[in-house]
Design a protein around this motif. Structure first.
Motif, PDB file in Angstrom:
ATOM      1  N   ILE A 174       7.620 -14.804   1.537  1.00 50.77           N
ATOM      2  CA  ILE A 174       7.485 -13.355   1.844  1.00 50.77           C
ATOM      3  C   ILE A 174       8.645 -12.705   1.871  1.00 50.77           C
ATOM      4  CG2 ILE A 174       6.770 -11.908   4.025  1.00 50.77           C
ATOM      5  CD1 ILE A 174       4.962 -14.065   4.678  1.00 50.77           C
ATOM      6  N   ALA A 175       9.821 -13.408   2.347  1.00 52.75           N
ATOM      7  CA  ALA A 175      11.121 -12.951   2.190  1.00 52.75           C
ATOM      8  C   ALA A 175      11.598 -11.926   1.146  1.00 52.75           C
ATOM      9  CB  ALA A 175      12.451 -13.933   2.694  1.00 52.75           C
ATOM     10  N   VAL A 176      10.899 -12.470  -0.047  1.00 48.48           N
ATOM     11  CA  VAL A 176      11.264 -11.853  -1.376  1.00 48.48           C
ATOM     12  C   VAL A 176      10.501 -10.518  -1.629  1.00 48.48           C
ATOM     13  CG1 VAL A 176      12.202 -14.011  -2.425  1.00 48.48           C
ATOM     14  CG2 VAL A 176       9.931 -13.312  -2.889  1.00 48.48           C
ATOM     15  N   LEU A 177       9.405 -10.407  -1.021  1.00 51.19           N
ATOM     16  CA  LEU A 177       8.607  -9.280  -0.855  1.00 51.19           C
ATOM     17  C   LEU A 177       9.453  -7.851  -0.576  1.00 51.19           C
ATOM     18  CD1 LEU A 177       5.111 -10.580   0.225  1.00 51.19           C
ATOM     19  CD2 LEU A 177       5.988 -10.419  -2.335  1.00 51.19           C
ATOM     20  N   PRO A 178       9.175  -6.577  -1.053  1.00 49.08           N
ATOM     21  CA  PRO A 178      10.065  -5.679  -0.980  1.00 49.08           C
ATOM     22  C   PRO A 178       9.900  -4.769   0.297  1.00 49.08           C
ATOM     23  CG  PRO A 178       8.599  -5.130  -2.847  1.00 49.08           C
ATOM     24  CD  PRO A 178       8.527  -6.482  -2.309  1.00 49.08           C
ATOM     25  N   HIS A 179       8.581  -4.710   0.859  1.00 48.27           N
ATOM     26  CA  HIS A 179       8.396  -3.747   1.796  1.00 48.27           C
ATOM     27  C   HIS A 179       7.975  -4.480   3.005  1.00 48.27           C
ATOM     28  CE1 HIS A 179       9.084  -0.905  -1.387  1.00 48.27           C
ATOM     29  NE2 HIS A 179       8.097  -1.386  -2.238  1.00 48.27           N
TER      30      HIS A 179
ATOM     31  N   SER B 225       3.039  -5.678   2.013  1.00 44.91           N
ATOM     32  CA  SER B 225       3.963  -5.219   1.213  1.00 44.91           C
ATOM     33  C   SER B 225       3.655  -4.011   0.140  1.00 44.91           C
ATOM     34  CB  SER B 225       4.818  -6.314   0.676  1.00 44.91           C
ATOM     35  OG  SER B 225       5.830  -5.877  -0.002  1.00 44.91           O
ATOM     36  N   LYS B 226       2.484  -4.187  -0.389  1.00 49.57           N
ATOM     37  CA  LYS B 226       2.229  -3.250  -1.468  1.00 49.57           C
ATOM     38  C   LYS B 226       1.823  -2.099  -0.867  1.00 49.57           C
ATOM     39  CE  LYS B 226      -1.993  -2.720  -4.302  1.00 49.57           C
ATOM     40  NZ  LYS B 226      -3.213  -3.442  -4.597  1.00 49.57           N
ATOM     41  N   ARG B 227       1.088  -2.093   0.562  1.00 52.17           N
ATOM     42  CA  ARG B 227       0.596  -1.048   1.196  1.00 52.17           C
ATOM     43  C   ARG B 227       1.697  -0.286   1.757  1.00 52.17           C
ATOM     44  NH1 ARG B 227      -4.090   0.884  -0.960  1.00 52.17           N
ATOM     45  NH2 ARG B 227      -5.390  -0.912  -1.495  1.00 52.17           N
ATOM     46  N   SER B 228       2.693  -0.742   1.997  1.00 51.47           N
ATOM     47  CA  SER B 228       3.831  -0.174   2.788  1.00 51.47           C
ATOM     48  C   SER B 228       4.935   0.346   2.101  1.00 51.47           C
ATOM     49  CB  SER B 228       4.503  -1.481   3.576  1.00 51.47           C
ATOM     50  OG  SER B 228       3.509  -1.844   4.564  1.00 51.47           O
ATOM     51  N   ALA B 229       4.739   0.438   0.614  1.00 54.10           N
ATOM     52  CA  ALA B 229       5.788   0.991  -0.228  1.00 54.10           C
ATOM     53  C   ALA B 229       6.230   2.269  -0.044  1.00 54.10           C
ATOM     54  CB  ALA B 229       5.115   0.908  -1.715  1.00 54.10           C
ATOM     55  N   GLY B 230       5.123   3.194   0.453  1.00 51.46           N
ATOM     56  CA  GLY B 230       5.488   4.667   0.575  1.00 51.46           C
ATOM     57  C   GLY B 230       5.916   4.976   2.022  1.00 51.46           C
ATOM     58  N   LEU B 231       6.204   3.871   3.057  1.00 56.10           N
ATOM     59  CA  LEU B 231       6.658   4.253   4.395  1.00 56.10           C
ATOM     60  C   LEU B 231       7.962   4.184   4.199  1.00 56.10           C
ATOM     61  CD1 LEU B 231       4.387   1.350   6.268  1.00 56.10           C
ATOM     62  CD2 LEU B 231       4.093   4.177   5.718  1.00 56.10           C
ATOM     63  N   LEU B 232       8.778   4.598   5.377  1.00 56.64           N
ATOM     64  CA  LEU B 232      10.139   4.753   5.527  1.00 56.64           C
ATOM     65  C   LEU B 232      10.892   3.385   5.531  1.00 56.64           C
ATOM     66  CD1 LEU B 232      10.688   7.739   7.948  1.00 56.64           C
ATOM     67  CD2 LEU B 232      11.241   7.808   5.453  1.00 56.64           C
ATOM     68  N   ASP B 233      10.333   2.368   6.230  1.00 49.58           N
ATOM     69  CA  ASP B 233      11.103   1.108   6.587  1.00 49.58           C
ATOM     70  C   ASP B 233       9.843   0.174   5.830  1.00 49.58           C
ATOM     71  OD1 ASP B 233      13.393   2.072   7.944  1.00 49.58           O
ATOM     72  OD2 ASP B 233      11.906   2.549   9.645  1.00 49.58           O
ATOM     73  N   PRO B 234      10.370  -1.109   5.750  1.00 51.62           N
ATOM     74  CA  PRO B 234       9.744  -2.492   5.426  1.00 51.62           C
ATOM     75  C   PRO B 234       8.645  -2.375   6.670  1.00 51.62           C
ATOM     76  CG  PRO B 234      11.897  -2.788   5.335  1.00 51.62           C
ATOM     77  CD  PRO B 234      11.937  -1.350   5.723  1.00 51.62           C
ATOM     78  N   LYS B 235       7.288  -3.037   6.494  1.00 54.78           N
ATOM     79  CA  LYS B 235       6.434  -3.078   7.689  1.00 54.78           C
ATOM     80  C   LYS B 235       7.018  -4.528   8.476  1.00 54.78           C
ATOM     81  CE  LYS B 235       3.914  -1.014   8.881  1.00 54.78           C
ATOM     82  NZ  LYS B 235       3.872  -0.216  10.028  1.00 54.78           N
ATOM     83  N   LYS B 236       7.083  -4.236   9.762  1.00 58.45           N
ATOM     84  CA  LYS B 236       7.576  -5.336  10.395  1.00 58.45           C
ATOM     85  C   LYS B 236       6.470  -6.229  10.794  1.00 58.45           C
ATOM     86  CE  LYS B 236       9.656  -3.084  13.788  1.00 58.45           C
ATOM     87  NZ  LYS B 236      10.104  -1.509  13.842  1.00 58.45           N
TER      88      LYS B 236
END
Ligand SMILES: *Cc1c(COP(=O)(O)O)cnc(C)c1O
Length: 225
Positions: free
Chosen positions: A146-151, A107-118
């Protein structure tokens, strides 16, 4: 040989899907290339493969440089937290999330991506198949956290059955994963989608499809060996 093998696998997918009244278009064939070099992956792509599965981030990076986004990339092997940064850049779907710590890092490392990481949650439906994965009874509590993590977004479950010569041996493990996904679905957790069941390999993919798999991961049936 690779194109013929792919045709053969696709025909078997069509027959297995038909058996349960499902359309083969709803089943994603992930072509597992962990033992395969770029020229042979190119052959598979030319023969219509759209999705590639790799087990290790480092090994995948070399191939990714050549193939880039001409395929969708699936990480099907265990992911170490120190490889997450590279993994989220390359892989469209990470099948092997089995701890909150790993999910937090994704989640942390996906913050800069367009979409949440699947991601999929890897479930240990058997003791022998792999040392990775959460126990079935731990899947729901992990997914709720995990559901409450943002990315990051949970999109389903993944499992491996133990090695076998008899595909029917795998059925109880696949049934277990399907049941678990239905249970999680009834909880209607926000930001959780139980869309994908990733189960079935060369040894047992038809049985997996019969039990509800919509992502199958195939190596040997395509590349031989
Ligand atoms: C290697 C591998 C596969 C593919 O197995 P085959 O027997 O070659 O079809 C599928 N899933 C995972 C997690 C793997 O490591």
């Amino acid at each position: 040989m690779i194109p013929e093998n792919i045709r053969g696998v696709k025909e078997r997918i069509r027959l297995a899907a038909g058996k349960i009244g499902k359309n083969d278009r709803d089943i994603t064939l992930v072509c597992v290339t962990k033992t395969v070099d770029v020229p042979r992956i190119e052959e598979a792509l030319a023969a219509g493969v759209t999705d590639i599965g790799e087990n290790y981030v480092q090994a995948a990076e070399i191939k990714f440089k050549a193939i880039e986004y001409r395929a969708k990339w699936h990480l099907i092997g265990h992911l170490q937290t120190n490889k997450v940064k590279e993994a989220v850049r390359m892989f469209d779907l990470i099948h092997s999330v089995d701890s909150l710590k790993l999910a937090e890092e994704i989640s942390k490392r996906s913050a800069g991506l367009l979409d949440p990481k699947k991601v999929l949650i890897e479930v240990k439906t058997s003791e022998e198949a792999t040392k990775y994965g959460v126990l079935p009874e731990q899947a729901l509590p992990l997914i709720e956290k995990i559901a409450v993590l943002p990315h990051i977004k949970v999109m389903g479950l993944m499992t491996m059955a133990p090695f076998t010569e008899n595909p029917e041996d795998s059925r109880p493990y696949f049934e277990r994963l399907k049941k678990l996904s239905l249970l999680i679905l009834t909880k209607r957790i926000r930001n959780v989608d139980m869309r994908y069941l990733s189960m079935g390999m060369t040894q047992d993919f038809e049985v997996a499809i019969e039990e509800g798999a919509n992502i199958i991961r195939i190596g040997h049936a395509i590349f031989g060996g």
